[in-house]
Write a protein that holds these residues in place. Sequence first.
Motif, PDB file in Angstrom:
ATOM      1  N   GLU A 160       0.838  -1.202   0.000  1.00 35.22           N
ATOM      2  CA  GLU A 160       0.000   0.000   0.000  1.00 35.22           C
ATOM      3  C   GLU A 160       0.874   1.253   0.000  1.00 35.22           C
ATOM      4  OE1 GLU A 160      -1.990   0.660   3.748  1.00 35.22           O
ATOM      5  OE2 GLU A 160      -2.897   2.526   3.051  1.00 35.22           O
ATOM      6  N   ASN A 196      -0.666   1.204  -4.655  1.00 32.35           N
ATOM      7  CA  ASN A 196      -1.679   2.196  -4.270  1.00 32.35           C
ATOM      8  C   ASN A 196      -1.944   3.210  -5.384  1.00 32.35           C
ATOM      9  OD1 ASN A 196      -3.513   3.572  -2.662  1.00 32.35           O
ATOM     10  ND2 ASN A 196      -2.132   3.720  -0.917  1.00 32.35           N
ATOM     11  N   GLN A 252     -11.890   5.697  -0.331  1.00 35.53           N
ATOM     12  CA  GLN A 252     -11.401   4.481   0.341  1.00 35.53           C
ATOM     13  C   GLN A 252     -11.663   3.247  -0.537  1.00 35.53           C
ATOM     14  OE1 GLN A 252      -9.700   4.415   3.139  1.00 35.53           O
ATOM     15  NE2 GLN A 252      -9.843   2.339   3.947  1.00 35.53           N
ATOM     16  N   ARG A 253     -12.852   3.214  -1.159  1.00 36.05           N
ATOM     17  CA  ARG A 253     -13.179   2.084  -2.040  1.00 36.05           C
ATOM     18  C   ARG A 253     -12.250   2.059  -3.250  1.00 36.05           C
ATOM     19  NH1 ARG A 253     -18.925   1.941  -4.088  1.00 36.05           N
ATOM     20  NH2 ARG A 253     -18.206  -0.111  -4.768  1.00 36.05           N
ATOM     21  N   ARG A 296      -9.213   3.151  -3.396  1.00 29.88           N
ATOM     22  CA  ARG A 296      -7.912   2.634  -2.945  1.00 29.88           C
ATOM     23  C   ARG A 296      -7.967   1.107  -2.818  1.00 29.88           C
ATOM     24  NH1 ARG A 296      -4.130   6.167  -1.427  1.00 29.88           N
ATOM     25  NH2 ARG A 296      -4.742   8.202  -0.590  1.00 29.88           N
ATOM     26  N   ASP A 297      -9.029   0.598  -2.174  1.00 33.55           N
ATOM     27  CA  ASP A 297      -9.155  -0.860  -2.000  1.00 33.55           C
ATOM     28  C   ASP A 297      -9.171  -1.571  -3.358  1.00 33.55           C
ATOM     29  OD1 ASP A 297      -9.212  -0.647   0.742  1.00 33.55           O
ATOM     30  OD2 ASP A 297     -11.391  -0.698   0.899  1.00 33.55           O
ATOM     31  N   HIS A 331      -7.804  -1.777   5.210  1.00 34.83           N
ATOM     32  CA  HIS A 331      -7.860  -2.198   3.806  1.00 34.83           C
ATOM     33  C   HIS A 331      -8.038  -3.704   3.656  1.00 34.83           C
ATOM     34  CE1 HIS A 331      -7.056   1.691   2.056  1.00 34.83           C
ATOM     35  NE2 HIS A 331      -6.003   1.857   2.830  1.00 34.83           N
ATOM     36  N   GLY A 360     -13.266  -4.527   2.437  1.00 33.30           N
ATOM     37  CA  GLY A 360     -11.951  -4.114   1.940  1.00 33.30           C
ATOM     38  C   GLY A 360     -11.532  -4.879   0.687  1.00 33.30           C
ATOM     39  N   VAL A 361     -10.224  -5.007   0.528  1.00 29.98           N
ATOM     40  CA  VAL A 361      -9.627  -5.607  -0.672  1.00 29.98           C
ATOM     41  C   VAL A 361     -10.199  -7.001  -1.004  1.00 29.98           C
ATOM     42  CG1 VAL A 361      -7.421  -6.415  -1.642  1.00 29.98           C
ATOM     43  CG2 VAL A 361      -7.529  -4.223  -0.440  1.00 29.98           C
TER      44      VAL A 361
END
Length: 319
Positions: free
Chosen positions: A99, A158, A221-222, A224-225, A248, A254-255
């Motif tokens: 990340e 990231n 945030q989504r 990034r995930d 994350h 998360g991921v």
Amino acid sequence: MRARAFLVTVLLLVGCAARGAVTLGPWRSPLEREHPLTGQIWDVKGQRVVTPEAVAARLKDARYVLLGEKHDNPDHHAVQAALVRALLASGRRPAVAFEMFTEEQAPALARHLAGAPRDAAGLGEAVDWKRSGWPDFAFYQPIVQAALDAGVPVVAANLAPATARSVARGEPGAVPPELSTRYALDRPLAPAAQARLTAEIRDAHCGHLPATRVDSMVLAQRARDAALADSLVRSDADGGVLIAGVGHVRADHGVPLYLTARAPGSNIAVVAPLEVRDSLTKPEEYAALFDGTLPFDFVWFTPRMDYADPCARFRLPRA
Ligand code: HEM
């Protein structure tokens, strides 16, 4: 005699590697080392305490291995490094994605490794780590070194910070279109997951986010995930490992959600190092910190760095 001692040592080391031994040094974070859960590993589905080697055995079978962290806790990075080393010692050759490296650092990272393929120490300088705002590169260096020693790719996973910032400000079209299409970012998550993530983002900023910003911060945030998941899928050699914050790697929003969307049926294993709290002495009690269910496969309890109030930063007077 010396030759015999040497041979015994080599055989022991080979034996340990073959059995998937996981070696951690002494604790480095100062608080709660005597807490009854410190050092325990909780298997969430099995509802039992397991050994580090049992975790390593589970990771060996996973296509994607997600290793969480509280960024400033050195013990979390020691757990990550030990698990990455055990995975590589088992013969697996996954890419190792971070990340902490962004897509715009990828060219500098590649240039450095082309010239010095084993040099983890120099990588921090090559990507100007000091300006990134992450904790000391020394926390991450052993993980990078393990990857480089085994000759597996180190991946910048990231989004570029400017992209995340534009998404968070609600700028139209800021989410990279191919990411949006591939991971359905133009639609909300399932209602319960969307509500949980929204509450998490609100709480993480201690109620200081203006109501008009919350949805776009959730989308950031989504994004990034999704970008982290996408980098794992794209760099998939013999699977992939992700080093990322605990928020994350959580399986509920998360991921793992995006990995499953892109690579359905993939075997995913998530390990979350968590700091113990003096008032919580049973593993199940930590579920309350995650809406009632621990969204990980394993929780590895560690000592704490501090008792600081994360909201104190939001109460500082503006400079
Ligand atoms: C006490 C700890 C934290 C502080 C002081 C903090 C502070 C901030 C600030 C100042 C911004 C920039 C807002 C803007 O652009 O106007 C931001 C953005 C953001 N924060 Fe936090 N934050 C914290 C923890 C968290 C956590 C735990 C999460 C995740 C659950 C998170 C998720 C985000 C997201 C998604 C953004 C949007 C921009 C981006 O992703 O870079 N933050 N935060």
